[in-house]
Design an enzyme around this catalytic site. Structure first.
Site, mmCIF file in Angstrom:
data_model
loop_
_atom_site.group_PDB
_atom_site.id
_atom_site.type_symbol
_atom_site.label_atom_id
_atom_site.label_comp_id
_atom_site.label_asym_id
_atom_site.label_seq_id
_atom_site.Cartn_x
_atom_site.Cartn_y
_atom_site.Cartn_z
ATOM 1 C CG PHE A 135 32.750 51.950 34.110
ATOM 2 C CD1 PHE A 135 31.485 51.753 33.561
ATOM 3 C CD2 PHE A 135 32.920 51.708 35.468
ATOM 4 C CE1 PHE A 135 30.421 51.332 34.352
ATOM 5 C CE2 PHE A 135 31.862 51.291 36.266
ATOM 6 C CZ PHE A 135 30.615 51.093 35.701
ATOM 7 C CG ASP A 220 38.438 55.449 38.151
ATOM 8 O OD1 ASP A 220 38.837 54.599 38.975
ATOM 9 O OD2 ASP A 220 37.284 55.447 37.676
ATOM 10 C CE LYS A 249 36.265 47.505 39.757
ATOM 11 N NZ LYS A 249 34.950 46.894 39.818
HETATM 12 N N1 PLP Z 1 35.964 53.143 38.265
HETATM 13 C C1 PLP Z 1 36.429 52.097 37.572
HETATM 14 C C2 PLP Z 1 37.655 52.260 36.722
HETATM 15 C C3 PLP Z 1 35.777 50.866 37.634
HETATM 16 O O1 PLP Z 1 36.247 49.836 36.908
HETATM 17 C C4 PLP Z 1 34.621 50.749 38.447
HETATM 18 C C5 PLP Z 1 33.889 49.479 38.514
HETATM 19 O O2 PLP Z 1 34.035 48.581 37.709
HETATM 20 C C6 PLP Z 1 34.189 51.866 39.160
HETATM 21 C C7 PLP Z 1 34.887 53.047 39.051
HETATM 22 C C8 PLP Z 1 32.970 51.792 40.018
HETATM 23 O O3 PLP Z 1 33.251 51.084 41.189
HETATM 24 P P1 PLP Z 1 32.072 50.542 42.098
HETATM 25 O O4 PLP Z 1 31.373 49.462 41.344
HETATM 26 O O5 PLP Z 1 32.776 50.051 43.340
HETATM 27 O O6 PLP Z 1 31.175 51.683 42.394
#
Ligand code: PLP
Length: 391
Positions: A135, A220, A249
């Site tokens: 994700f 990520d 986050k």
């Molecule tokens: N990458 C990861 C691993 C995430 O868990 C999330 C959101 O849950 C995101 C990217 C996306 O972040 P945002 O909701 O701040 O766009």
């Protein structure tokens, strides 16, 4: 007497309806606790999906935000800003050596989106290889790398030359990396995908294959970063030298901020190639700087490791029959159930604990790293109680 407006009804009436909401309206938080509009208290293991890592209403974050709001709220990156400079230097000092250049933005998706764009410019190649069940966000570029097939199909056409390969399957994953691959984009602990931790041999093989093929490695850490797993980055549990790391986050202690940390292969891109109006704004920088200072001064990395062990051990001791596995690192924990986990959320809330799902059969816990031992034990008692009922 005028009746109290029902904010839940107003949200339902005026939002486009893409969120799955629970019938709880949060009004206040302190440390690991939050309170709803009915005055009910919860221990928060949802934390805005990992945002409230240092707890709610932390006095140092509140003070930093308040002072900055009264000093200077906005300063586009046309100009320099003291607090931004201090944040960048602090970030460089807490990240692994070499990750010392940054692009600041506002969210996780934006960080991944930018990282894809930077990788394309740095390599002159178009392709991205990402993991099944990974994700990375829901803006179009980030979504192209996200595994949610239904969302991708509905939003398409997305970026071309994005390939998904099986997580923890080194052979198949490496086979997808070739001479048109700009980068591999990977979580080392898949969050939304079910709290699945990468195997060291898988990461080593992917990293080696990236170097051989001339592709960049982007990790990520939007959910796993900032100390949640017991190290500042989850990748520090492994022997990895990524070219870029994405953070968001928890970084701003609740104020939106994202960051792409870049190593030596991502440097000196053309002026104006990327930008963001709010990226690097002084308010978010002040909040992030205070958050990093709190993580350090309160020893939250070792706290995440110790409390993570305590949580895991107690869950393993009790292990109700419905639990298939306890997965995770530090205070990023998933209970994989033998049935759907969704029906457990309300009974858990009724026992005073807010938790999350990660896929259909995993209950996910992302408590603040400042949670007390007593609060964590109360969470374990509530969880085992609910799961014994569900067994
Ligand atoms: N990458 C990861 C691993 C995430 O868990 C999330 C959101 O849950 C995101 C990217 C996306 O972040 P945002 O909701 O701040 O766009």
């Amino acid at each position: 007497m005028p009746s109290t407006p029902n904010w839940m009804t107003m949200e339902d009436r005026h939002e486009i309806g893409v969120y799955v909401k629970r019938p709880i309206s949060l009004v206040r938080g302190k440390g690991a606790r939050v309170w709803d509009s009915e005055g009910r208290e919860y221990i928060d293991c949802a934390t805005g999906v990992g945002v409230a890592l240092v707890g709610h209403a932390h006095p140092r974050i509140a003070e930093a935000v308040s002072v900055q709001a009264k000093t200077l709220l906005s300063a586009y990156e046309l100009f320099y800003s003291e607090v931004r400079g201090r944040l960048l230097a602090k970030l460089a000092s807490v990240l692994p050596t070499g990750l010392d250049r940054f692009f600041l933005c506002n969210s996780g998706a934006e960080a991944n989106e930018g990282a894809i764009k930077l990788a394309r410019a740095a390599t002159g190649r178009p392709g991205i290889v990402a993991a099944m069940r990974g994700f990375h966000g829901k803006t179009l570029g980030a979504l192209s790398a996200t595994w949610e097939r239904d969302t991708r199909a509905l939003a398409g056409p997305l970026l071309p030359e994005v390939h998904h390969a099986p997580f923890n399957n080194a052979e198949k994953f490496c086979a997808a990396i070739g001479d048109t691959t700009a980068a591999v984009l990977l979580e080392v602990v898949q969050g939304e995908g079910g709290i699945r931790v990468a195997e060291a041999a898988f990461l080593e093989a992917v990293s080696r294959r990236c170097r051989e093929a001339g592709a960049l490695l982007i990790i990520d850490e939007v959910q796993s970063g900032c100390g949640r797993t017991g190290k500042f980055l989850a990748l520090e549990h492994f022997d990895l030298e990524p070219d870029m790391v994405c953070l968001a986050k928890a970084l701003g202690g609740g104020v939106p901020i994202g960051a792409i940390a870049c190593g030596p292969r991502v440097r000196d891109l053309p002026k104006r190639y990327h930008s963001s109006t709010f990226g690097g704004n002084p308010l978010a920088c002040a909040a992030a700087l205070a958050t990093l200072e709190v993580i350090e001064s309160e020893g939250l990395l070792s706290r995440a490791a110790t409390l993570g062990h305590r949580f895991r051990n107690r869950l393993m001791e009790e292990k109700p029959g419905v639990v298939r596995a306890v997965n995770g690192l530090g205070l990023m924990m998933g209970l994989e159930l033998k049935k759907k986990a969704g029906p457990c959320l309300q009974p858990l809330a009724d026992r005073g604990v807010l938790a999350l799902l990660a896929g259909s059969n995993v209950l996910r816990f992302l408590p603040p790293l400042t949670i007390t031992e007593e609060e964590l034990d109360r969470v374990t008692t509530a969880v085992t109680g609910v799961l014994i009922d569900a067994s």
